[in-house]
Design a protein around this motif. Structure first.
Motif: not given
Lengths: 501, 505
Positions: A153, A156-157, A160-161, A167-168, A172, A175-176, B379, B390, B394, B438, B441-442, B444-445, B448-450
């Motif tokens: 986990x 992943x962060x 991705x961040x 990065x995203x 993924x 993760x997969x 976030x 999250x 999870x 998929x 976590x999308x 979560x993405x 946190x990421x957008x």
């Protein structure tokens, strides 16, 4: 009963708690707390190492506590299925724990220059360290799996961040792929649990070696081993399952790649060694040729592709694939030299790849690029960096006197004893390694000097620490390998005893 | 039966049901006589008090000897206690969601909302405690009818109307199918009591009707899959979940589903536990491949279609279909750990799903869209809410250190521990779990990421925050110390009384 290992595993929590109370604006304090959070486990692991008796066999510093139990009501009374909280270390786990703690501190130092390294970055970083420490100290499949997934986990962060442009997608794909690996592991672990009624490593090995364990059926045992090979093969990674790891190496921020390539990949080999070889020595032997071939494929495939890469990160990513092939080769030899070589390779590659990725981070920080063509003549502008890079490269290609040599040498000695033809084919890889490493390193350090580079600062004091510590360790193992093999003897004896049957 | 026997009966064991019923009646009367312009929120507090009282009665009953009324028409046994606990807890949390839910133009109907929730709960409670086909069916219908109305609560909203209509139609069909199957069982045995049916099916003379028994099993099961939203009757879920007000969606996906599982476990295990199959093997083993197929199809359909969803409520509808597939696995493999693992998963599911819905309600109320992009940058706007979400995600994805993982681990032990391990089913379970990464976590993405679409921090509602905090804490505690819940289960519920009939003296 001492709680040394629990303290060690959960010590990153101190840093996490400290971080969560800090204001996000105070960047310096955050970085200090993050660094402190990694230093604490290092101190604890060194204390643990001081108390470790390398000559004694078996597990040390064991801890046990009741955790979960299911009651099974059957026709002949009830029985309990217990999952305990069990920790303990062997010489091998100790070595890997030290490696983890050292690389974590250095990676935290390497994060110092990251502009966007925030509070949550270090929190995830420390959770990741917690997971890695836990994986190596667990003595129970359930616990192993939990820590194994806990590493997933935060990675992943972190990818991705804080990664680069793509990065995203990398996060993924990480993760997969690893999710599939964990999924297979989970089935295997639960199946073993239901067949034997225990999840403790020691008891499992005993039960599986006993006649009762043999009655589980040879198809069952073989399929479990093959599943383990696939699950840990994704992590290691073994040839067709490696694509995720390239993306991670290219996209993740350099300090995280240090951890990933330095430690996380090793979990795959650790798992194969502890579970594959430890639980199913007979079946492992029967798969020996296959594993050796897979190892040689990894070695050559990684090396060939590393030759044509133009991105330094990719060169190193493929070089990791190639070097993990040597681990497989060593394991497949199934004799003392081979297995020892494999373990040496784990440690050696952990240090070397951490060093090289650290240097790439340094270069990227200054030039904003990791393409080989953007560099050249760096030795003039950054002599120290260039020197360490060259030394790291030489260690990676297996120059005698450095750790890479010992591990490659031992692994091949082992394999030549049992499968000379495969070993001979694999030996070509050693030459290829020299080719791609020298090509990349020389193109960066020598050649015509580029104007833009003259403004680059050489390694700062803060950057010199990780670079020199890692290089020193590489040299130390290369010159005095006894320091590692001392604590590995009893582990090797146990496993080889199992292999001889 | 004269008045004396009626008064001499031990009505006290129905205390939780009576409390819920009384509260619902009281609320409907109050609603009727309250001035029109007066806020109905006070009714929400009253109904919450009713549920707390019912929970208190239930806790008092934990030490109560197993007892029954009307020849097992109503049973107070470990099974009913265990499931009623989940139903009451779930409804309690959902009431808080309902209390904080913005009704906009439909504000005047808020009162109905509360007491329909209670009558639906009453139906669920009866489904968990009854061992007679007639009362089971009444409970089922009470739950369904209340849910149909609740789905259409937003009378001026097209989607809500659509949801209600589709729910009634598909619900009606599946009820008909269930009844059709039950009529065969009654026809074969002449009994409505589940224990008597079970005994009658043990009779050797029934063997000539073995095909009919298998047929009855399949038909009844197919009809009942409607309540748990699994294949073949799962297609209503996306539209109904999407259109219903959010607390109702949460109710359908948690409480209604739990009641459905309680009914399925009780009904099929009691009726068919020793029914003969076609040629030799017991029926429960013979139908396993078919049930496994249905469970597998549910997991695959739910998880694959969820991949393409942009609407959060629809996404959670498919996720809830997939979860139903997971929870079916222990029932399919009929192993010794069936009850505790199913119960644990449902408990974990209660917290993680209601928690997720609480966050969704908070976020969608603010972003005014149900599109998944509403979560973008959460976030930054509300870090703790993002962390809580999250944790729930999870857990839904079955990642360790959360309740969902322990639940899934239990399911695996069932699947692989049965006499001949269900490896294919376990394989489908893990495979689809990885697929679910998929879409989980999308989210979560997104969080946190957008970058965020809207500026400013979220304004929180206290009730929602409370639910989120409770659910997040429970999810983590159950994940790290699952022993607490399991120990509680083994201490309080001796499920050996499940198969014992209790004749009225």
């Amino acid at each position: 009963m001492n709680h040394m290992l629990s303290l060690l595993i959960f010590s990153p929590l101190v840093g996490i708690i400290a971080l969560s109370f800090l204001s996000w604006k105070n960047e310096r304090a955050i970085k200090l707390a993050g660094l402190f959070g990694t230093v604490l486990p290092l101190i604890l692991v060194l204390i643990a190492a001081a108390g470790f008796h390398s000559s004694a066999s078996g597990l040390q510093m064991t801890e046990q506590a009741n955790w979960i139990s299911y009651t099974l009501e059957g026709i002949n009374g009830s029985m309990e299925l217990k999952i305990n909280y069990e920790l303990g270390i062997t010489g091998l786990s100790l070595v890997l724990l030290i490696l983890t703690a050292v690389v974590a501190v250095l990676a935290a130092l390497a994060s110092w220059n990251m502009r966007n390294a925030s509070k949550s970055y270090f929190i995830f970083f420390l959770i990741l360290e917690l997971g890695m420490l836990g994986v190596f100290a667990s003595q129970n499949l359930f616990l192993f799996f939990i820590f194994f997934e806990i590493t997933l986990i935060p990675m992943f962060f972190l990818i991705g961040r804080w990664g680069y442009a793509d990065r995203e997608k990398a996060a993924f794909s990480f993760l997969i792929y690893n999710g599939i690996g964990s999924a297979i592991l989970l089935i295997v672990f639960v199946a073993l649990f239901m067949k034997t009624g225990t999840m403790n490593y020691g008891e499992l090995a005993k039960t599986l070696a006993s006649p009762a364990g043999a009655s589980a059926g040879s198809t069952f045992r073989l399929s479990v081993l093959v599943s383990l090979l696939i699950a840990f093969g994704i992590k290691l990674p073994i040839f067709p399952l490696h694509t995720w790891m390239l993306r991670v190496h290219v996209q993740a921020p350099p300090p995280i790649v240090m951890l990933h390539s330095g430690i996380l990949l090793k979990i795959g080999a650790y798992g194969l060694f502890t579970f594959g070889m430890g639980f199913f020595p007979e079946e492992f032997k029967s798969l020996g040729v296959l594993i050796a071939i897979l190892g040689v494929i990894n070695l050559l495939y990684g090396a060939f592709l590393a030759i044509v890469q133009t991105d330094l990160k990719k060169v190193l990513a493929y070089s990791s694939v190639s070097h993990m092939g040597i681990v497989l080769i060593g394991l497949a030899a199934m004799n003392e030299a081979g297995v020892k070589g494999a373990i040496f390779q784990l440690v050696s590659h952990g240090l070397i790849s951490a060093l090289l990725f650290f240097l790439i981070g340094v270069l990227y920080e200054r030039s904003g690029s990791s393409d080989i063509q953007d560099f050249g003549g760096l030795a003039a502008a950054m002599p120290v960096t260039a020197g360490v890079l060259l030394a790291g490269g030489l260690a990676s290609l297996g120059l005698p006197g450095m750790s890479g040599f010992i591990s490659e040498f031992l692994a091949f000695v082992g394999l030549f004893q049992t499968m000379p033809i495969i070993a001979a084919v694999g030996a070509v890889g050693i030459i290829l390694t020299a080719v791609y490493i020298l090509r990349a390193v020389l193109a960066v350090t020598f050649g015509p000097k580029k104007e833009a580079h003259s403004a680059f600062k050489d390694l700062t004091v803060l950057e010199k620490v990780p670079a020199f510590v890692l290089l020193a360790l590489v040299l130390l193992i290369g010159v005095y390998p006894e320091i590692l093999s001392k604590s590995l003897t009893t582990v090797l004896d146990t496993i080889l005893l199992g292999l001889r049957g | 039966m004269d008045l004396q026997t009626l008064t001499s009966m031990n009505w006290g064991i129905m205390a939780p049901e009576f409390t819920v019923l009384g509260t619902a009646l009281l609320l409907s009367l109050l609603d009727l006589f309250m001035p029109r312009e007066k806020s109905r929120r006070i009714l929400g507090i009253l109904s919450a008090a009713g549920i707390v009282l019912a929970l208190a009665f239930l806790f008092l009953q934990f030490s109560h000897e197993p007892a029954s009324l009307f020849h097992d028409m109503y049973r107070l046994d470990s099974f009913s206690k265990a499931f009623k606990l989940i139903l009451l807890l779930g409804t309690g949390l959902i009431l808080v969601l309902a209390y904080d839910y913005k009704m906009d133009r439909e504000e005047e109907y808020r009162g109905e909302f509360y007491y329909l929730l209670l009558t639906a709960l009453l139906g669920g409670l009866i489904m968990a405690s009854s061992a007679d086909m007639i009362t089971l069916f009444i409970g089922l219908e009470l739950l369904s009818l209340s849910s149909y109305v609740m789905a259409g609560m937003r009378k001026r909203d097209k989607e809500s109307n659509e949801a209600s209509f589709k729910y009634v139609v598909t619900g009606g069909i599946s009820t008909a199918i269930t009844l059709f199957g039950m009529s065969y069982i009654f026809g074969l045995t002449g009994e409505t009591n589940l224990y008597s049916i079970g005994n009658a099916l043990r009779d050797m003379s029934i063997l000539q009707n073995q095909f009919l028994i298998a047929f009855a099993f399949i038909i009844t099961f197919a009809g009942l899959t409607f309540k748990i939203a699994s294949a073949p009757f799962h297609m209503w879920a996306p539209d109904v979940y999407q259109g219903s007000p959010l607390p109702v969606t949460a109710f359908l996906s948690v409480v209604s589903k739990t009641a459905g599982f309680a009914l399925i476990l009780r009904f099929f295990l009691l009726v068919f536990n020793s029914a003969p199959g076609i040629k030799g093997d017991p029926l429960l083993f013979q139908v396993q491949p078919y049930l496994a197929f249905l469970a597998g199809a549910t997991m695959i359909a739910g998880n694959l279609v969820a991949l393409r969803q942009r609407n959060v409520k629809r996404l959670f509808a498919y996720s809830s279909i997939a979860q139903a597939g997971y929870i079916l696995v222990p029932f399919v493999s009929v192993s010794a750990m069936l009850f505790e693992t199913t119960w644990f998963y449902l408990l974990a599911y209660l917290f993680m799903n209601i928690g997720a819905f609480a966050v969704i309600q908070e976020v969608t109320a603010h972003s005014k869209t149900h599109d998944i992009s509403g979560f973008a940058g959460l976030y930054r706007r509300s870090p703790w809410l993002a962390v809580a979400m999250t944790i729930f995600i999870l857990s839904l994805a079955g990642i360790p250190a959360t309740a969902g993982f322990i639940g899934k681990f239990g399911i695996f032990m069932n699947a692989l521990g049965a006499s001949q391990g269900h490896y294919v089913l376990a394989g489908i379970l893990v495979g689809t779990t990885v697929i679910s990464y998929f879409y989980y976590f999308n989210i979560i993405a997104q969080m946190f990421f957008r970058p965020e679409h809207q500026e400013g921090r979220l304004q929180h509602k206290k009730g929602l925050l409370l639910v989120t905090a409770v659910c997040a804490a429970a999810t983590v505690i159950l994940g790290i110390l699952p022993g607490t819940a399991l120990h509680f289960f083994y201490e309080q519920f001796q499920l050996t009384d499940f198969f014992q009939t209790m004749e009225q003296k």
